[in-house]
Design an enzyme around this catalytic site. Structure first.
Site, PDB file in Angstrom:
ATOM      1  N   SER A   1      -6.024   3.774   4.187  1.00 54.95           N
ATOM      2  CA  SER A   1      -5.392   2.908   3.188  1.00 54.95           C
ATOM      3  C   SER A   1      -6.440   2.177   2.349  1.00 54.95           C
ATOM      4  O   SER A   1      -6.274   1.010   1.989  1.00 54.95           O
ATOM      5  CB  SER A   1      -4.444   1.896   3.858  1.00 54.95           C
ATOM      6  OG  SER A   1      -3.520   1.391   2.910  1.00 54.95           O
TER       7      SER A   1
ATOM      8  N   LYS B   1       0.194   3.815  -2.660  1.00 56.55           N
ATOM      9  CA  LYS B   1      -0.783   4.911  -2.612  1.00 56.55           C
ATOM     10  C   LYS B   1      -0.121   6.278  -2.474  1.00 56.55           C
ATOM     11  O   LYS B   1      -0.760   7.304  -2.747  1.00 56.55           O
ATOM     12  CB  LYS B   1      -1.773   4.660  -1.480  1.00 56.55           C
ATOM     13  CG  LYS B   1      -2.622   3.397  -1.701  1.00 56.55           C
ATOM     14  CD  LYS B   1      -3.574   3.140  -0.553  1.00 56.55           C
ATOM     15  CE  LYS B   1      -4.450   1.920  -0.846  1.00 56.55           C
ATOM     16  NZ  LYS B   1      -4.015   0.713  -0.142  1.00 56.55           N
TER      17      LYS B   1
ATOM     18  N   SER C   1       0.793  -1.240   0.000  1.00 51.68           N
ATOM     19  CA  SER C   1       0.000   0.000   0.000  1.00 51.68           C
ATOM     20  C   SER C   1       0.818   1.279   0.000  1.00 51.68           C
ATOM     21  O   SER C   1       0.251   2.371  -0.131  1.00 51.68           O
ATOM     22  CB  SER C   1      -0.951   0.015   1.204  1.00 51.68           C
ATOM     23  OG  SER C   1      -2.075  -0.787   0.956  1.00 51.68           O
TER      24      SER C   1
END
Length: 400
Positions: A140, A78, A75
């Site tokens: 997230s 991102k 993640s």
């Protein structure tokens, strides 16, 4: 961060020598005993696949292992998504007030029914882009990342192309992005070094977008979720950046902290637990702040030397750096820095303002740690006919 010139400056110009007059040195404080000892080894994360500690202002790598080895970013991807959105907003392509649809595709691929993190925005309803982005950053949310990608570029695939284009512009040398969220996908890889560069770019270029990373919790509808970056609660100097986890990537954390005027960025990839990635990152940041400091050696557009110019309307030209030259040094080693300025033996007019004329190189204990182009701080036009002729004869005479 101190701002004073180097104490020792040698100009190697293949025949021309120029000296700077150093500014008066302040009365030194008593040195810590540790300033006279070698810097201890960085607290290397024992179980991570790759890690790095980088100075934000200079981009210098202070410590690391395997930081140029491709790994799955999970993640932390991102952060790249945030950068693309901020860049497209700055270009006027999208607005923070845009209503972003949580499409069925985004909800099914990244919503609550999946095993990954989700934001909680309801399917087939819209939310302002800024709120959707906060759901991606703080919680997230994979669903939010997909919805944002669809809004900005039409599809995840098209958004991936934008990610790779911006990554190249930032200087991420070994990264390739396939999706906006970081769930495992073939070819979706980056490095700890590239991620540190990405964090540096987000902080520098889009501070407002970066500020979302320090939000500790976010409520969407009836659901409140905390930021998974445990350092936000443990260290008040930490204000970002992003966590990541998949079974393949392990536990990852890109963190940044600012103490005084110094900022550091750490990246730990493939750790063994949520707590361990925080512990390892905290240790790296503490070590970096304790044993390194950042200095402004030269300010932009300030004359560092005035070498002779041949055949010009003027006889000398002021040279300096176009951008501030910064360097990270071990604490107590600032006075050991040395610099050389390499300029051609003969500078001949016309010379344009901003024209690159040479390089300034900074070394510590014989090792190059920083360099920057030397540029003309002013223009020098050609002199008159007789002056050019006279200088031509003088140049010939000196060459024989």
């Amino acid at each position: 961060m101190r701002s004073r010139l180097l104490l020792v400056v040698a100009l190697a110009t293949a025949g021309l020598a120029f000296a700077q007059t150093p500014a008066p040195a302040p009365v030194p404080k008593p040195a810590a005993l540790s300033d006279n000892l070698p810097i201890p080894d960085a607290p290397a994360p024992a179980t991570s696949k790759a890690w790095i500690l980088m100075d934000y202002a200079t981009g210098q790598v202070l410590a690391g292992e395997n930081y140029d080895t491709p790994v799955e970013p999970a993640s932390i991807t991102k952060v790249m998504t945030s950068y693309v959105i901020a860049a497209e907003m700055a270009a006027g392509k999208v607005k923070g007030t845009d209503q972003v649809m949580m499409s069925e595709n985004a909800w099914r691929k990244g919503g609550a029914s999946t095993e990954g993190s989700y934001s909680g925005f309801p399917v087939n309803q819209t939310a302002p882009l800024i709120e959707m982005e906060k759901g991606m950053v703080v919680q997230s949310g994979n669903d939010a990342a997909i919805a944002l990608a669809e809004h900005v570029a039409g599809s995840e695939a098209a958004f991936g192309q934008l990610m790779n284009a911006y990554a190249k512009r930032i200087g991420m040398k070994q990264s390739h992005f396939v999706n906006p969220h970081g769930l495992p996908a073939e070819g979706h890889l980056t490095t700890a070094h590239d991620l540190a560069r990405l964090g540096q770019a987000l902080i520098r270029d889009f501070p407002e977008a970066y500020s979302y990373n320090k939000i500790k919790e976010l409520t969407v509808g009836p659901i409140t979720q905390p930021n998974r970056n445990l350092l936000l609660w443990r260290d008040p100097s930490v204000d970002g950046i992003k966590t990541g986890h998949t079974s393949a990537a392990g536990y990852c954390l890109m963190a940044s902290a600012k103490r005084g005027e110094q900022r550091l960025i750490s990246v730990v990839m493939g750790d063994t637990s949520e707590n361990q990635r925080a512990v390892d990152s905290q240790a790296l940041l503490n070590w970096g702040f304790r044993f390194y400091e950042t200095h402004v050696l030269y300010t932009a557009a300030k004359s560092l030397a005035t070498p002779k110019v041949w055949k010009g309307s003027g006889n000398t030209i002021a040279v300096g750096v176009a951008q501030p030259l910064l360097v990270s040094t071990p604490r107590g080693k600032y006075d050991h820095l040395k610099a050389t300025m390499d300029l051609p033996k003969s500078l001949v007019a016309p010379i344009a303002k901003g024209q690159k004329l040479g390089m300034v190189k900074v070394t510590l204990d014989g090792k190059l740690i920083a360099q920057s182009p030397l540029v003309a701080l002013e223009a020098v036009e050609e002199g008159g006919f007789f002056k050019r002729l006279w200088h031509e004869l003088l140049m010939w005479w000196q060459s024989v």
